[in-house]
Design an enzyme around this catalytic site. Sequence first.
Site, PDB file in Angstrom:
ATOM      1  CG  ASN A 241       1.349  -5.712   2.034  1.00  0.00           C
ATOM      2  OD1 ASN A 241       0.406  -5.056   1.033  1.00  0.00           O
ATOM      3  ND2 ASN A 241       1.264  -7.101   1.969  1.00  0.00           N
TER       4      ASN A 241
ATOM      5  CG  ASP B 147      -1.961  -0.744   0.961  1.00  0.00           C
ATOM      6  OD1 ASP B 147      -3.269  -0.624   0.686  1.00  0.00           O
ATOM      7  OD2 ASP B 147      -2.081  -2.158   1.266  1.00  0.00           O
TER       8      ASP B 147
END
Length: 296
Positions: free
Chosen positions: A192, A183
């Site tokens: 993440n 992310d």
Amino acid sequence: MNRFIKKIEAIAKDRSHGARELYRQGVETILAWIEERGETHPHELTCLLTKMAKAQPSMAPLLNLINQVLLAWEAGPQKAKVLLKDLLEEETSTAALVEEGIKLLRGKRIVTLSRSSTLLEVIKALLKEGERVEILISEGRPLMGGAATARLFYEMGADVTLCTDGLIFSLAGEGDVVAVGADAITPQFLVNRCGTYPLALVAQDRGVPFYSFATTNKLLPQELVPLFRIEDHDPGEVIKGAPFSIVNFYFDQTPLDYITGTVTEKGLLTPEELRRLIKKTKVSARIKELLKYAGD
């Protein structure tokens, strides 16, 4: 203006879409605002972008979008409009990323967690080539994102094994490679879904290569890191009506040096190459102004 604020509030509440989908919604919202109000109400830009920064503060593409808009706006609304239209039309090219991913994952037993739309593309391409794909994936509580992704992999034709979140660490050594999404990637960390950090530790202990898969709009310059935040979500997603405290973070941070490499549209990059690329990113001087309001 309220109509655009509501669109950003919808992005903030969204728990079902990933960074790529929410990024596109962000681009569309800012473009629509510029076309309708940008020329006559430029003072609203800071408010709009501050709301965007707060909407999904753990998604780097949205934070990078804010920086891009501010840089383009220096040349006026028309320049920003052209930028946003280009972003909508081009879609980040993943062809090179998928090609590199195929080379890394072909013939490998893959361990993963949660959902990465980028990794999904690679798996889909492998299956299209007629390759057999074996995947071990954890369930992804509390929203069961891993279980939903397991079904997607299965429907695509992969051989899938689903396990509980805690069990994946014991089984990770049976894989040939760990592959996860991202992310955000800062100069220090891969951000993440929770479980990524301990999975990286296990992979290192067992000698299993650990790769993240991410387009370069996930790379977050140090100047934008203060806008980034990992949120604690609704405790009711874990247990409803509990008499005790509940922590419900969706993401964790894995030290970048624990990663073998990151597969991007620019190829496979080592942690040091990622840092050099991040350092080259131009950052708007107005980010400091945004930081002031985003912290209110």
